[in-house]
Scaffold this motif. Sequence first.
Motif, PDB file in Angstrom:
ATOM      1  N   LEU A 246       0.817  -1.209   0.000  1.00  0.00           N
ATOM      2  CA  LEU A 246       0.000   0.000   0.000  1.00  0.00           C
ATOM      3  C   LEU A 246       0.852   1.262   0.000  1.00  0.00           C
ATOM      4  CD1 LEU A 246      -3.032  -0.821   2.274  1.00  0.00           C
ATOM      5  CD2 LEU A 246      -3.014  -0.463  -0.152  1.00  0.00           C
TER       6      LEU A 246
ATOM      7  N   ALA B 212       1.042  -2.971   7.548  1.00  0.00           N
ATOM      8  CA  ALA B 212       2.378  -2.409   7.766  1.00  0.00           C
ATOM      9  C   ALA B 212       2.767  -1.476   6.625  1.00  0.00           C
ATOM     10  CB  ALA B 212       3.398  -3.529   7.900  1.00  0.00           C
TER      11      ALA B 212
ATOM     12  N   TRP C  29       0.781   0.170   4.814  1.00  0.00           N
ATOM     13  CA  TRP C  29      -0.006   1.402   4.941  1.00  0.00           C
ATOM     14  C   TRP C  29       0.635   2.324   5.968  1.00  0.00           C
ATOM     15  CZ3 TRP C  29      -5.974   1.834   5.766  1.00  0.00           C
ATOM     16  CH2 TRP C  29      -6.391   3.045   5.232  1.00  0.00           C
ATOM     17  N   GLY C  30       1.106   1.713   7.057  1.00  0.00           N
ATOM     18  CA  GLY C  30       1.842   2.488   8.045  1.00  0.00           C
ATOM     19  C   GLY C  30       3.054   3.144   7.407  1.00  0.00           C
ATOM     20  N   LEU C  31       3.768   2.366   6.592  1.00  0.00           N
ATOM     21  CA  LEU C  31       4.941   2.921   5.904  1.00  0.00           C
ATOM     22  C   LEU C  31       4.546   4.087   5.013  1.00  0.00           C
ATOM     23  CD1 LEU C  31       6.990  -0.200   4.782  1.00  0.00           C
ATOM     24  CD2 LEU C  31       7.527   1.453   6.560  1.00  0.00           C
TER      25      LEU C  31
ATOM     26  N   LEU D  25       2.069   6.189   5.364  1.00  0.00           N
ATOM     27  CA  LEU D  25       1.846   7.385   6.194  1.00  0.00           C
ATOM     28  C   LEU D  25       3.174   7.961   6.676  1.00  0.00           C
ATOM     29  CD1 LEU D  25      -1.139   6.259   8.419  1.00  0.00           C
ATOM     30  CD2 LEU D  25      -1.198   7.890   6.567  1.00  0.00           C
ATOM     31  N   LEU D  26       4.060   7.041   7.076  1.00  0.00           N
ATOM     32  CA  LEU D  26       5.364   7.438   7.590  1.00  0.00           C
ATOM     33  C   LEU D  26       6.145   8.209   6.521  1.00  0.00           C
ATOM     34  CD1 LEU D  26       6.804   6.793  10.282  1.00  0.00           C
ATOM     35  CD2 LEU D  26       7.933   4.916   9.133  1.00  0.00           C
TER      36      LEU D  26
ATOM     37  N   VAL E 181       4.945   9.785   3.883  1.00  0.00           N
ATOM     38  CA  VAL E 181       4.304  11.087   3.656  1.00  0.00           C
ATOM     39  C   VAL E 181       4.741  12.059   4.752  1.00  0.00           C
ATOM     40  CG1 VAL E 181       2.111  12.322   3.635  1.00  0.00           C
ATOM     41  CG2 VAL E 181       2.318  10.176   2.420  1.00  0.00           C
ATOM     42  N   GLY E 182       4.737  11.561   6.001  1.00  0.00           N
ATOM     43  CA  GLY E 182       5.126  12.407   7.128  1.00  0.00           C
ATOM     44  C   GLY E 182       6.557  12.894   7.006  1.00  0.00           C
ATOM     45  N   ILE E 183       7.462  11.964   6.658  1.00  0.00           N
ATOM     46  CA  ILE E 183       8.874  12.334   6.573  1.00  0.00           C
ATOM     47  C   ILE E 183       9.091  13.359   5.468  1.00  0.00           C
ATOM     48  CG2 ILE E 183      11.169  11.461   5.963  1.00  0.00           C
ATOM     49  CD1 ILE E 183      10.375   8.825   7.319  1.00  0.00           C
TER      50      ILE E 183
ATOM     51  N   THR F 266       6.937  15.369   4.104  1.00  0.00           N
ATOM     52  CA  THR F 266       6.328  16.646   4.455  1.00  0.00           C
ATOM     53  C   THR F 266       7.231  17.430   5.400  1.00  0.00           C
ATOM     54  OG1 THR F 266       4.203  15.545   4.312  1.00  0.00           O
ATOM     55  CG2 THR F 266       4.210  17.745   5.249  1.00  0.00           C
ATOM     56  N   SER F 267       7.824  16.725   6.369  1.00  0.00           N
ATOM     57  CA  SER F 267       8.708  17.413   7.321  1.00  0.00           C
ATOM     58  C   SER F 267       9.931  17.981   6.621  1.00  0.00           C
ATOM     59  CB  SER F 267       9.171  16.440   8.411  1.00  0.00           C
ATOM     60  OG  SER F 267       8.078  15.830   9.018  1.00  0.00           O
TER      61      SER F 267
ATOM     62  N   ASN G  73       5.114  15.824  12.452  1.00  0.00           N
ATOM     63  CA  ASN G  73       4.021  15.665  11.512  1.00  0.00           C
ATOM     64  C   ASN G  73       3.146  14.517  12.002  1.00  0.00           C
ATOM     65  OD1 ASN G  73       2.825  14.334   9.062  1.00  0.00           O
ATOM     66  ND2 ASN G  73       3.559  16.253   8.220  1.00  0.00           N
TER      67      ASN G  73
ATOM     68  N   GLY H  26       1.831   6.749  11.243  1.00  0.00           N
ATOM     69  CA  GLY H  26       2.439   5.685  10.454  1.00  0.00           C
ATOM     70  C   GLY H  26       3.384   4.850  11.303  1.00  0.00           C
TER      71      GLY H  26
ATOM     72  N   LEU I 294       1.456   2.605  13.628  1.00  0.00           N
ATOM     73  CA  LEU I 294       0.862   1.470  12.913  1.00  0.00           C
ATOM     74  C   LEU I 294       1.912   0.392  12.642  1.00  0.00           C
ATOM     75  CD1 LEU I 294      -1.521   0.166  11.585  1.00  0.00           C
ATOM     76  CD2 LEU I 294      -1.213   1.602   9.606  1.00  0.00           C
TER      77      LEU I 294
END
Lengths: 288, 365
Positions: free
Chosen positions: A37, A97, A99-101, A103-104, A106-108, A110-111, B296, B302, B305
Amino acid sequence: MDLALVVLIQVLYAVASLVIVSAGLAVIFGMMKVINLAHGEFMMLGAYAVIAALKLGINLWIAMFIVAPIAVGLVGVVLERLVIRRLYGRMVDTMLATWGLSLLLVGIVTSVAGNTTAGVSAPLGSFSIGAYSVSGYTLVIIAVAVALSLAIRFVLTRTQLGLIARGTMQKPDMANALGISPSRVYSVTFAVGAALSGLAGGLLAPLTGVVPTMGAAFVAKAFITVIGGGPAILAGLIGASTLFGAINQLATFVTTPVLGEVALLVAAIVMLRLLPQGITGRFFKGSL
Amino acid sequence: MNRFAKSWVSAAISLAVGVALLFGLPGVMDDYTLIEVTIYAVMSILGVSLAFIWGFGGILCFGQAAFFGLGSYTYAIAMMNMGDSTVPFLLAIVVPALFAALLGYVIFYGRLSDVYMGVITLTVTLILFNLINSTAGPEWRIGNAPLGGFNGIPAIPTLNWPGQQDEVLTPKDLFYVTFSCLLLVYLGLRVLISSKIGRVIVAAKENEQRVLLLGYDARAYKLFSFTLGGAIAGLAGCLFANWGAFTSPTIFGLGQSAQIIIWVIVGGLGTLVGPIVGCIAIQWLTSQIGTQQTFNSNLVLGGILVVFVLLVPRGIVPTLGDLIDMAWRRLRKTPAHAPKVASPAAAPKAPIEAPHALTATETAP
């Protein structure tokens, strides 16, 4: 006549971009049965790799065809080692997992890069057919899709590497007994899939804005294509891309792009109701 | 005490705590805090809807947010056209349920596997998001309700007492309504799970083939639980629209869908209380992150999860339940109280009890 030609090019372009967007996913899902994902985020990383390379003064074509796949392939290796490796055979957990990656990632990004749109302008300008003008880059996308399909076929059927990969996916124990390390094959396959996703992201960067959340726009299309394609990797990829790409583009032509996407999804759901195994589950059984 | 009885004890305790909070909180909290608690309750209902279909029905729905969003949009649109809130409230439950039934029919009667199901529900959510997001123009309206595209629908009339259009619910009333809904949903699902239908639903999750051989149409039971899950998510959506008098396409978004999954994973799959705990914990955490601006929120969510899938796959509540169980057993086995010779009847009990642990039981938080 001109209009028909333009529509044909647009449809071919829609099909080609589906092939490019889904190829990495098809390799990872089709061969390893891992639902990735984070596919859209791999594409996003590819697009950012192109932007970063351009800032360093690297030629756009080199950035798209070489830097983006290599960068994302490396990320793929690391993530496979850290996370995916622990979850083989647990499909639902892999899904969560990854999917978690996603999000992670995207977060990284973005930061690091901020939540702003970066742009790359499309190279090659445009040419005209009668009264219509077509972007030259459209033809590049179509050509790359064809080349990519041929390359996947060549690697999987004509090379030692493809043979080993296919054998390992079918019977890991047997491959291991023959002296091949399955975990290394998995790792390489995942990296190749990730690299293909990175290539896709790099290639599409000039056509879409580059933002950290851009992956979400592709992940649904890619999955529907791969699932609609069914068990055969390449035949399914091409078959489903052709069907869904044509439906999407024609619906877009008649109505709006959003309704085009809705038409794609509805077509996919109706098709899965009729052919739960996808196109190749019924029609191209046993092909690659 | 066997696991089944204990699960009723834990359900009774949860309900007692719930009722105490329902009547206690408005007394000790000011209106502002009460409004905050209300949104936690709304989200908890949403979490419970997924906890039911995933934890007990074995249906991994990545698109629970779709029904949530549909519920809130249905309420908003119906309310702007009708004035009295009774029918819109019911519609907000019925429309997502119908949508879930249609989608579930395609999925279950097409015999698509778990994984395909996840991808299809995710895709449906994304498409709904795109669709609603693109309705910004003034030509997109249903009756008196402009859809508003990415701006959402502001100033939605809130619930009124049935039949009395001028008697609009105060924030305190809304708290009572929302919290009661949460308790009713919890109680209803708890009763359903221990009924015969519920047992078939859980059995179909454990082994679909066996259920089919016993003469139950597993597809129909799955469709039923999926539809019920959609209805409950719709209810949550309606309450959400009421809470802020506002709704926007982001509630269809990937972030929202991800959050619901994370609540369930963190709280504990296979329980009804766990996702409520997970929901409150994660909601609180994201609001804290939101105020700090250093991390963030996607990054943290993430990370949580991934860590939970890899390291705590059962979630907080079952893990805590196990710990309490273990401590309890150790206490009872202390030499001071234990009989010198173990009674022969007690000895074989433990291994027989164990298999029940996997069925529809719930551990105390």
